[in-house]
Scaffold this active site. Structure first.
Site, PDB file in Angstrom:
ATOM      1  CG  ASN A 142      -1.707   1.249   1.396  1.00  0.00           C
ATOM      2  OD1 ASN A 142      -1.742   2.087   0.499  1.00  0.00           O
ATOM      3  ND2 ASN A 142      -2.357   1.410   2.543  1.00  0.00           N
TER       4      ASN A 142
ATOM      5  CE  LYS B 245      -0.106   3.241   4.816  1.00  0.00           C
ATOM      6  NZ  LYS B 245      -0.027   3.325   6.263  1.00  0.00           N
TER       7      LYS B 245
ATOM      8  CG  HIS C  60      -5.757   1.846   5.305  1.00  0.00           C
ATOM      9  ND1 HIS C  60      -5.319   2.810   6.186  1.00  0.00           N
ATOM     10  CD2 HIS C  60      -4.719   0.995   5.122  1.00  0.00           C
ATOM     11  CE1 HIS C  60      -4.049   2.541   6.514  1.00  0.00           C
ATOM     12  NE2 HIS C  60      -3.672   1.450   5.880  1.00  0.00           N
TER      13      HIS C  60
ATOM     14  CD  GLU D 144      -2.847   5.511   6.797  1.00  0.00           C
ATOM     15  OE1 GLU D 144      -2.827   5.568   5.550  1.00  0.00           O
ATOM     16  OE2 GLU D 144      -1.927   4.981   7.468  1.00  0.00           O
TER      17      GLU D 144
ATOM     18  CD  GLU E 287      -3.217  -2.382   7.302  1.00  0.00           C
ATOM     19  OE1 GLU E 287      -2.127  -2.640   6.796  1.00  0.00           O
ATOM     20  OE2 GLU E 287      -3.850  -1.336   7.073  1.00  0.00           O
TER      21      GLU E 287
ATOM     22  N   GLY F 291       2.780   2.507  10.691  1.00  0.00           N
ATOM     23  CA  GLY F 291       3.710   3.617  10.522  1.00  0.00           C
ATOM     24  C   GLY F 291       4.445   4.011  11.789  1.00  0.00           C
TER      25      GLY F 291
ATOM     26  CB  SER G 296       5.567  -1.600  11.847  1.00  0.00           C
ATOM     27  OG  SER G 296       5.171  -0.259  12.057  1.00  0.00           O
TER      28      SER G 296
HETATM   29  P1  13P Z   1       3.248   0.493   7.643  1.00  0.00           P
HETATM   30  O1  13P Z   1       3.764  -0.793   7.073  1.00  0.00           O
HETATM   31  O2  13P Z   1       3.979   1.706   7.141  1.00  0.00           O
HETATM   32  O3  13P Z   1       3.130   0.441   9.133  1.00  0.00           O
HETATM   33  O4  13P Z   1       1.747   0.664   7.099  1.00  0.00           O
HETATM   34  C1  13P Z   1       0.862  -0.391   7.205  1.00  0.00           C
HETATM   35  C2  13P Z   1      -0.354  -0.064   6.442  1.00  0.00           C
HETATM   36  O5  13P Z   1      -1.107   0.822   6.796  1.00  0.00           O
HETATM   37  C3  13P Z   1      -0.628  -0.817   5.205  1.00  0.00           C
HETATM   38  O6  13P Z   1      -1.894  -0.576   4.740  1.00  0.00           O
END
Ligand code: 13P
Length: 249
Positions: free
Chosen positions: A9, A11, A94, A96, A166, A172, A211
């Protein structure tokens, strides 16, 4: 037998130039990988990724999708449009999107349905915040998020979908759920689905995200109910992403 899936992903990251390098590395290495691989670039780069990945076997996914089929929805992208650009997957829900763009369980379920009706494979993201985990409500939060979708589309819809666990506190942050913590939640997700349909549950791929790095991927992917990963930051670096894919072999 569930084939492992590793999806990147991206982002809101990337440029035409950086993407070209990353995509060509992934396409070139794809034949060495035993797992299924997917990338989810930002919308404007889907066409670029479609061309760069053609014939490589690497799947394309979108990071979100509209719950509407077409119409006056400024700024939105429909599932049919994503299909035209070669998308196979679409992330829905997601954290976010939930936290920053107000997507409720109801909206997430509508997006799941719209994506699937159009022919995309939804990747339903679920996860608890740190506060929720500390309050001991991890499983009830995940159950609620999954129930919203199950109530709308029914358990059979999960036969053509993927779930991604997640934990918000691991996204992150560099803090990863321990393999045991992740396994516990994956097992609970599978049990919730199994209570409705054992066959669907046993075939359902449940990815872990939060992560995932080259250093921890193998241990995570080694858990019984972890069927691959949804990778954020580490998916932007070809070496890291490919190492994580190899860990799923
Ligand atoms: P990270 O791997 O940067 O923690 O992000 C995970 C994520 O949100 C994947 O959709």
């Amino acid at each position: 037998m569930r084939r492992k899936l590793v999806a990147g992903n991206w982002k809101m990251h990337g440029t035409l130039q950086k993407n070209a390098v990353l995509l060509s590395r992934i396409a070139a290495e794809a034949p060495r990988l035993n797992c299924e691989v997917a990338v989810c670039p930002p919308y404007p780069y889907l066409g670029q990724a479609q061309l760069a990945l053609a014939g490589s076997g690497v799947a394309l996914g979108a990071q979100s999708v509209s719950e509407h089929a077409s119409g006056a929805f400024t700024g939105e992208i429909s599932a049919a449009m994503l299909l035209e650009f070669g998308c196979h997957y679409a992330l829905v829900g997601h954290s976010e999107r939930r936290a920053l763009f107000g997507e409720t369980d109801y909206v997430v379920a509508a997006k799941f349905e719209a994506a699937q009706m159009a022919g995309l494979v939804p990747v339903l993201c679920v996860g608890e915040t740190l506060q929720e985990r500390e309050a001991g409500s991890t499983i009830s939060v995940i159950t609620r998020q999954l129930s919203a979708v199950l109530e709308r589309v029914g358990v059979q819809a999960l036969a053509k979908a993927v779930v991604a666990y997640e934990p918000v506190w691991a996204i992150g942050t560099g803090v990863t759920a321990s393999p045991a913590q992740a396994q516990d939640v994956h097992e609970a997700i599978r049990a919730q689905v199994a209570a409705l349909d054992i066959g669907v549950a046993s075939e359902l791929r449940i990815l872990y995200g939060g992560s995932v790095k080259p250093e921890n991927a193998k241990q995570l992917f080694g858990q019984r109910d972890i069927d691959g990963g949804l990778i954020g930051g580490a998916a932007l670096m070809a070496d890291d992403f490919l190492t994580i894919c190899l860990a799923a072999n």
